[in-house]
Each structure stands twice: as C-alpha cells, then as structure tokens.
Design a protein around this motif. Sequence first.
Motif, mmCIF file in Angstrom:
data_model
loop_
_atom_site.group_PDB
_atom_site.id
_atom_site.type_symbol
_atom_site.label_atom_id
_atom_site.label_comp_id
_atom_site.label_asym_id
_atom_site.label_seq_id
_atom_site.Cartn_x
_atom_site.Cartn_y
_atom_site.Cartn_z
ATOM 1 N N ASP A 1 0.810 -1.221 0.000
ATOM 2 C CA ASP A 1 0.000 0.000 0.000
ATOM 3 C C ASP A 1 0.842 1.269 0.000
ATOM 4 O O ASP A 1 0.299 2.378 0.067
ATOM 5 C CB ASP A 1 -0.931 0.004 1.219
ATOM 6 N N SER A 2 2.167 1.150 -0.082
ATOM 7 C CA SER A 2 3.026 2.335 -0.150
ATOM 8 C C SER A 2 2.783 3.082 -1.457
ATOM 9 O O SER A 2 2.368 2.482 -2.463
ATOM 10 C CB SER A 2 4.498 1.918 -0.067
ATOM 11 N N GLY B 1 11.287 6.740 10.477
ATOM 12 C CA GLY B 1 9.999 6.601 11.142
ATOM 13 C C GLY B 1 9.300 5.303 10.821
ATOM 14 O O GLY B 1 8.406 4.886 11.560
ATOM 15 N N ASP B 2 9.677 4.663 9.718
ATOM 16 C CA ASP B 2 9.058 3.388 9.358
ATOM 17 C C ASP B 2 9.652 2.279 10.212
ATOM 18 O O ASP B 2 10.772 1.813 9.965
ATOM 19 C CB ASP B 2 9.283 3.081 7.875
ATOM 20 N N ALA B 3 8.883 1.846 11.223
ATOM 21 C CA ALA B 3 9.394 0.849 12.167
ATOM 22 C C ALA B 3 9.755 -0.460 11.486
ATOM 23 O O ALA B 3 10.646 -1.196 11.946
ATOM 24 C CB ALA B 3 8.361 0.601 13.260
ATOM 25 N N GLY B 4 9.093 -0.780 10.374
ATOM 26 C CA GLY B 4 9.382 -2.024 9.671
ATOM 27 C C GLY B 4 10.793 -2.107 9.122
ATOM 28 O O GLY B 4 11.263 -3.191 8.778
ATOM 29 N N ALA C 1 -5.943 3.123 2.762
ATOM 30 C CA ALA C 1 -4.886 2.118 2.795
ATOM 31 C C ALA C 1 -3.546 2.729 3.200
ATOM 32 O O ALA C 1 -2.758 2.123 3.937
ATOM 33 C CB ALA C 1 -4.766 1.445 1.430
ATOM 34 N N GLU C 2 -3.280 3.959 2.730
ATOM 35 C CA GLU C 2 -2.004 4.623 3.017
ATOM 36 C C GLU C 2 -1.977 5.279 4.398
ATOM 37 O O GLU C 2 -0.914 5.543 4.951
ATOM 38 C CB GLU C 2 -1.754 5.679 1.939
ATOM 39 N N PHE C 3 -3.147 5.515 4.970
ATOM 40 C CA PHE C 3 -3.274 6.254 6.230
ATOM 41 C C PHE C 3 -2.463 5.624 7.360
ATOM 42 O O PHE C 3 -1.961 6.317 8.244
ATOM 43 C CB PHE C 3 -4.761 6.320 6.614
ATOM 44 N N GLY C 4 -2.332 4.312 7.355
ATOM 45 C CA GLY C 4 -1.682 3.631 8.471
ATOM 46 C C GLY C 4 -0.186 3.816 8.575
ATOM 47 O O GLY C 4 0.420 3.387 9.564
ATOM 48 N N ARG C 5 0.453 4.468 7.601
ATOM 49 C CA ARG C 5 1.909 4.567 7.641
ATOM 50 C C ARG C 5 2.415 5.229 8.912
ATOM 51 O O ARG C 5 3.359 4.755 9.551
ATOM 52 C CB ARG C 5 2.424 5.337 6.424
ATOM 53 N N HIS D 1 0.241 1.648 18.127
ATOM 54 C CA HIS D 1 1.059 1.067 17.056
ATOM 55 C C HIS D 1 2.090 2.052 16.511
ATOM 56 O O HIS D 1 2.966 1.666 15.739
ATOM 57 C CB HIS D 1 0.158 0.585 15.920
ATOM 58 N N ALA D 2 1.984 3.322 16.903
ATOM 59 C CA ALA D 2 2.878 4.353 16.368
ATOM 60 C C ALA D 2 4.092 4.617 17.250
ATOM 61 O O ALA D 2 4.917 5.462 16.910
ATOM 62 C CB ALA D 2 2.106 5.657 16.177
ATOM 63 N N LYS D 3 4.212 3.906 18.355
ATOM 64 C CA LYS D 3 5.251 4.243 19.338
ATOM 65 C C LYS D 3 6.658 4.241 18.753
ATOM 66 O O LYS D 3 7.501 5.038 19.164
ATOM 67 C CB LYS D 3 5.170 3.290 20.525
ATOM 68 N N SER D 4 6.941 3.344 17.819
ATOM 69 C CA SER D 4 8.264 3.309 17.205
ATOM 70 C C SER D 4 8.222 3.784 15.763
ATOM 71 O O SER D 4 9.141 3.533 14.995
ATOM 72 C CB SER D 4 8.838 1.883 17.266
ATOM 73 N N SER D 5 7.160 4.480 15.397
ATOM 74 C CA SER D 5 7.008 4.949 14.026
ATOM 75 C C SER D 5 6.981 6.475 14.017
ATOM 76 O O SER D 5 7.758 7.110 14.724
ATOM 77 C CB SER D 5 5.732 4.349 13.428
#
Length: 456
Positions: A66-67, A130-133, A302-306, A329-333
């Motif tokens: 979804d990127s 910022g992208d934890a992945g 779909a993109e909102f979750g980044r 879910h944003a703590k490390s993002s």
Amino acid sequence: MTQRQLKLGLVTTGVGGPGQTNRWLDPEIPVDASVNIDWYIDIVRQAEAAKFDLVFIVDSQFITADSPPHYLNRLEPLTLLSALAVATSHIGLVGTLTTSYNDPFNLARRLASLDLISKGRAGWNVVTSGDAGTAGNYGREEHYDYATRYSRAFEYLDVVRGLWRSYEDDALVRDRATGVFLDKTKLHALNHKGEHFSVVGPLNIQRSPQGEPVIFQAGDSEQGRDLGATVADAIFTHARTIEQGQAFYADIKRRGATLGRNPDEILILPGFSITVGDTDDDARRIEREHRRLDQSFDQALAEFGRAFGWHDFRQYDLDAPFPAAALEHAKSSFFTQAKHITDLAVERGWSLRQTIDHQRDQFTSPFVGSAETVADEIQRWFEGRAFDGINVHAGHPSQFRRFTEEVVPLLQARGLFRTDYDQSTLRGHLGLPIPDNRRVESRDPIPIVARRSAVG
C-alpha cells in the motif's frame, strides 16, 4: 548587509508520493520515472535553468503493497545524486540517509565522495527512520525507540563531522619536487568512543570546496526540533498556514540562539505543492481536479496507516468514532504525526471517515492561484518570516513548468530571488559559512547531553 534572498529547492517524487497514488497516470510522467535517470536529469536541469538552490531526494527503506508508487520502486539517493552531479553544474544535491541504519564511517565517506564529485554541492538530510518495519530489513527484532533514535543521531552527527575533519585543509601537499604527498602532522584520527559508536578514523578522503556537506534535518517532535536547532544548516518541514510557519520559524531560531548559534545560519525550508492557473479560479479548479484524480478515498485509507506503523485501518467501521487506541502502534514509528492526528480526531469527535477526509485536505496548498497571486503569497510568507525558502514538490510536470516559467521570473523581478548563480557550492547558494576545520586539541567538544539540555 546583503538583502535576504529566497531559497528554492526541488522535491522529486517521480510516479507519486504520499497522497498521489495515481499521479503516474499523467501521460507526461514516464511510468518508470522513479528509476529513470533520464527523467531525473531532465527535471533537475529545468530547476537548474531556473537557478534553484537544490534538489531534495526523499527516501525510506521499508515498503508495503500500500506504499505510494514512488516508494515502491525508486533509486537510492547517493547513487542517483552522483549521476546528477555530472549532469549538472550548479544546483545543490541533497539526499536523505538515516542515522538508524547506516554506519557513520561508511555514510561519511559516501557523502564526502558526492561532495567532491559535485565540487562542493552535496547535502545530507538527516533522518532517524519513522518506518518501524525498517528494523526487519537490518536484522533487528524491533525498531529503536524515540529516545534511542535521537540519542544515536546526536552522537552520529558528532562522529560524521569529526571524520570529515580528519585532514586539515593543507594536509595533502602533493609536491612532486620534494616527493612529499602528505604532511603527516595534519592527518588526525578520531578515536571516538561513545554510548552508541566506537570509530577510530581517520576518514580517507579530503574536504570539498564547501568544506563538508550541508546538514539538513526533518523532524517536528521535541527531539527533532532539538536536533535541528543543534546541528542543522537547514530544516525541511511542513506548514498549512502562515501562522504555523511563523511559529515553527521562531521556535527553531530561538532554540538555535539559546545554543549560541547564529539564527540566520539555520534556514527553514518547508515543502509545498504549488498550483498555477490562468486565474485564481482556474488554479483552484486544477488543484481540485488533481486531488480527485491523484488518490481515491480507498487508496487514502490504505495509506493512512503509515504514521501508525502501517497499522491497517481498513478493519474499522468508517463511521464509528476514530479508533484512538491505534496510537499504540505508532510508538516506534511517526509518533508525533500519529499523535497529532489522534488528538485532533478525539478532540473534534470525528469518525475514521472524517479523519481520513481531513488528512486528505492536508495536501491542499496555500500557494494556489495565478502566477501573480502565487508570487504575492510566497513574498508574504517570506517577508513575514514564515520561511527562508520553499522546497517545491514537482508534482505534475505541467505545473512545475508553470512555476519555473511564470512565478520564478516575478520573484526575480521583485529582487527576492537570484537571476543567476553567483556561487558554485551549495553553501555558497544558501549563504552559509564553510565550517571551521582548525583543530584545537585542548578544547573538548560540548558533551551531547549538555547540548540537548541547553535547548530544553
């Protein structure tokens, strides 16, 4: 004193960055633009012909299906910028590289190489990822937490700048008559041992005509603002209104002054999309049309979750209250961004659908109108100390051409922007001094922790 001059940067996102999922459908954009060096050379040469200060290459190293299209398939920044360096002669070349997933020695060497190849036109946009992945692509179970990311970044900058000063400016004698290549007394090991890094040095490359690459920084959290005020020559940011721009501008300049820095040597360069029409109404029509075509609501969802670590919001009822618990879910993002969205949605009692719609509105710009109107508004923000310049998102090719061909000449006629280059380096374009390279062995650097606390 010389008159304060507007700075202009170009941000290229090829086939479409955030909020522009369908931009690649524009027939003027090659479907492979984000990996097409000929396309990059063409648009950067357009910017150079308009006397832009720099081109700014954004980057990240984690994707999902979804990127945005540009994120799915794009060139690595320093490889790209090295190619652009030999295809251009004046424009600055700024690349995004993370302090979280690069070794300082290797990054320092690569950036110094670009700086020499370009004859002093390199810049580094410092990010902490910022992208934890991204962690999973580098053998880590988890992404660094916020505090660790910024602690590493402060130390990382000290290491890299120390390595860039390994050679004194006259260390490489290169005297064939005497057979002396190096004055060994002017080469210095770093011998850094810190909380996060241990780097001996020295770096095996000399400084460039601008001394060392220009430091850019992007981050709106307290830690990000501290880092920018401490180490950045220029800061990439966002603002929706002139009041927001003025508040950020004043805050960063104040933090820099508190640290003993010259506030005029910390440039604020927010990014904006710009829409130019024959009239103001025509420009607003073009902007509405582009927004409608560039991304659907489902694509935006779909993109909102980044910002929330790519948490999937499609699982929720769109018309129920915004799921505030997703902030976990944003703590490390991108936590600062995610918290702002969450707080606003909760405060205003929005549903998820209303929150998505509000975020889609974030892509509207204050710089929409006829060429005269856009030039007027840029002048108002610049003279009102809301920014020192703009990083212009290239967007649709026809719009970038209208900006360079219609708006830039108006800014030049008003004495706000150069009519030709009078410098050859990026520091020269930006009016920044060459960093001091004199070594005073008895003077220790200010401890990182002390520098941080001085800001807060």
